[in-house]
Scaffold this active site. Sequence first.
Site, mmCIF file in Angstrom:
data_model
loop_
_atom_site.group_PDB
_atom_site.id
_atom_site.type_symbol
_atom_site.label_atom_id
_atom_site.label_comp_id
_atom_site.label_asym_id
_atom_site.label_seq_id
_atom_site.Cartn_x
_atom_site.Cartn_y
_atom_site.Cartn_z
ATOM 1 N N CYS A 2 0.882 -1.172 0.000
ATOM 2 C CA CYS A 2 0.000 0.000 0.000
ATOM 3 C C CYS A 2 0.920 1.223 0.000
ATOM 4 C CB CYS A 2 -0.869 0.028 1.254
ATOM 5 S SG CYS A 2 -1.914 -1.411 1.440
ATOM 6 N N ARG A 27 1.650 1.555 -5.914
ATOM 7 C CA ARG A 27 1.789 0.584 -4.811
ATOM 8 C C ARG A 27 0.448 -0.047 -4.440
ATOM 9 N NH1 ARG A 27 6.340 0.628 -1.905
ATOM 10 N NH2 ARG A 27 5.244 -0.187 -0.086
ATOM 11 N N TRP A 74 -3.770 -1.571 -1.307
ATOM 12 C CA TRP A 74 -3.735 -2.841 -2.048
ATOM 13 C C TRP A 74 -4.316 -3.861 -1.075
ATOM 14 C CZ3 TRP A 74 -2.862 -4.435 -6.892
ATOM 15 C CH2 TRP A 74 -2.721 -5.790 -7.102
ATOM 16 N N GLY A 101 0.872 -3.369 5.374
ATOM 17 C CA GLY A 101 1.380 -4.632 5.912
ATOM 18 C C GLY A 101 0.218 -5.542 6.263
ATOM 19 N N GLU A 481 7.483 -12.619 -25.281
ATOM 20 C CA GLU A 481 6.635 -11.427 -25.066
ATOM 21 C C GLU A 481 7.461 -10.178 -24.759
ATOM 22 O OE1 GLU A 481 3.870 -11.148 -21.751
ATOM 23 O OE2 GLU A 481 5.072 -12.528 -20.583
ATOM 24 N N LYS A 597 -1.826 -5.708 -19.642
ATOM 25 C CA LYS A 597 -1.579 -6.395 -18.366
ATOM 26 C C LYS A 597 -2.718 -7.347 -18.031
ATOM 27 C CE LYS A 597 0.530 -7.585 -14.680
ATOM 28 N NZ LYS A 597 1.641 -8.546 -14.874
HETATM 29 C C1 AGP Z 1 2.383 -13.195 -18.776
HETATM 30 O O1 AGP Z 1 3.649 -12.589 -18.693
HETATM 31 C C2 AGP Z 1 1.442 -12.397 -19.641
HETATM 32 N N1 AGP Z 1 1.301 -11.080 -19.167
HETATM 33 C C3 AGP Z 1 0.118 -13.112 -19.837
HETATM 34 O O2 AGP Z 1 0.366 -14.377 -20.424
HETATM 35 C C4 AGP Z 1 -0.712 -13.326 -18.554
HETATM 36 O O3 AGP Z 1 -0.097 -14.279 -17.739
HETATM 37 C C5 AGP Z 1 -2.096 -13.844 -18.965
HETATM 38 O O4 AGP Z 1 -2.734 -12.858 -19.748
HETATM 39 C C6 AGP Z 1 -2.976 -14.177 -17.757
HETATM 40 O O5 AGP Z 1 -3.198 -13.026 -17.006
HETATM 41 P P1 AGP Z 1 -3.893 -13.199 -15.559
HETATM 42 O O6 AGP Z 1 -2.940 -13.972 -14.708
HETATM 43 O O7 AGP Z 1 -4.108 -11.795 -15.057
HETATM 44 O O8 AGP Z 1 -5.181 -13.953 -15.759
#
Ligand code: AGP
Length: 602
Positions: A2, A27, A74, A101, A481, A597
Amino acid sequence: MCGIIGYTGNKNALPILIDGLEKLEYRGYDSAGVAVVSGGKIRFKKRKGRIDVLKDSVRSDNLTGTCGIGHTRWATHGEPSDQNSHPHLSLDQRIALVHNGIIENYAKLKDQLKRLGHRFLSDTDTEVLVHLIDHHYSGDMIAAVNQALLEAEGSYAICVLDQNSPDRIICAKKDSPLIIGEGNGEMFIASDIPALLPYTRKVYFLEDGETAIVEKSGAQIFDRYGKRIFRKAYTVDWDISAAEKAGYPHFMLKEIHEGAPALKRTIFPRLKSGRIVFPDLDIKELLCSAQKIFIIACGTAYHAGLTAKYTWEREFKIPIEVDLASEFRYRDPYLSKNTLVILLSQSGETADTLASLRHAKAAGAKTLAITNVVGSSLARLADNVIFTLAGPEISVAASKSYLTQVICLALMLISSSFTGQKLTDAVNFLTALPDLAQLVIKEQDQIKKLAHLYHSKKDIYFIGRGIDHAIALEGALKLKELSYIHADAYAAGELKHGPIALIEDSSLVIALATYPQLFDKIAGNIMETRTRGAKTWVITTKSGYKRFADMSDHITVIEDAPDWAIPILAVIPMQYFAYYACIERGFDVDKPRNLAKSVTVE
Ligand code: AGP
């Protein structure tokens, strides 16, 4: 993780607190709040959501005051909500506290305080702390804070406001970071340097067990015995953008380095007197009552799940099937009320994984989510949930989250099927594992050289047998990747069924060789590639060194480890290799092309 911020001086605290929280949002960002001492009272505002939601909500409030604290969360205990946001206050609102924490014995303390008449407004561990301070307060707030911390077990960085001391903030630190910044007639407190840089570069790092009284005239730091400490200030020479990464050039490198503390956060709160416990979950009943277990995920999470295929079946003696979320529901698998479907996801928002969850529930199967994000869709929709406690993972390429996913699966295995000396040995190894991972995390130089040597390769092949095949898949995904090199992983025994046609002079083959029972087999496969001109980098254990040294152009040696832990140690060199290959090729480490992400579309 956090983010905590504090200010005491002659300016209005609120804008400084908000600015600091914005610099600390990486964070944790599922809720945020502030508290200031104003007119002899503590006024506060806290909201679920990003900092912008808080900013909108404070616009109409007269949160004016020259001393205050703030927090961006978080979540670890208690899903994201207004009530579960920090700061938390004593019932008479005389004391406000923010915390980074985990208070591991919060449930016991909460029961004790409830019996003393305390009423709780949230589901968090943190709120217990402010009530405990209130309970011990009899005129000396510092003594009350110290007494409360003696009874609390776990990790903390806290800032405490007392309405009767309008320009004083009390701080304390154990395992979570807390830094004091010295300005001109004003003082700052923060979890991390980025929040301090706009105001000062003169900082003091609190050490574990220390408390501090911070007033606008300065800070007094005390050790765990109450003895005053006179600490030399550190002058920060980072720029702000680097500081958000705590001085690392990229979040990816920072998050690889956070792997060891992430393991510690995930393992230690679940180790209780030689056993592994998952509070509020009868994990043994859940796993052992199933007639079949599916483990469903995408990408790195799938590779983490795959490790369980090699470690669970022999213990549970039931079929364990690991499948890609994007495939699972379309092949109409047989599911029943006796099926357990485990879904792994760092973000908890991956569309294919969520769709698999809904499919499993509709078929009457039991579901268990393993995720890193409290309050995520997966966590809220699954019948049961286990949190990996890796902390925010900003870089698109998963690193520390893979470690904590693998170790959660291992904790489930050990807690449900290990007994006697086998359990004792496993618990001892778990206790040592973060330090063993830290040793591998420190070994960057060799990997940097390998990345420099091979970063211009068009194709790179990863091979492994058994659990090493699952690890090889993750190594290949990281490399492709991040560096856009065509990287593929093969079950080593499959090479002669086709893939070996790809091997030519100076092809790079990265061989995972960590499973002693298959050393001879993988050695044969490595030799098959070398006789066709391949260069080999072997990742093996200390007991494998002699077996593979002569057939490796490069060799990386990790500690011997049980198979449920070996992926954690073996993956780190490959995370570094992908990272440094990306740097060598000049690509964006934290935001690789075409990727996101969290893949929230199918
Ligand atoms: C992993 O480095 C990638 N960013 C990607 O394969 C990721 O693991 C996948 O999209 C699953 O994401 P998640 O764990 O958030 O479900």
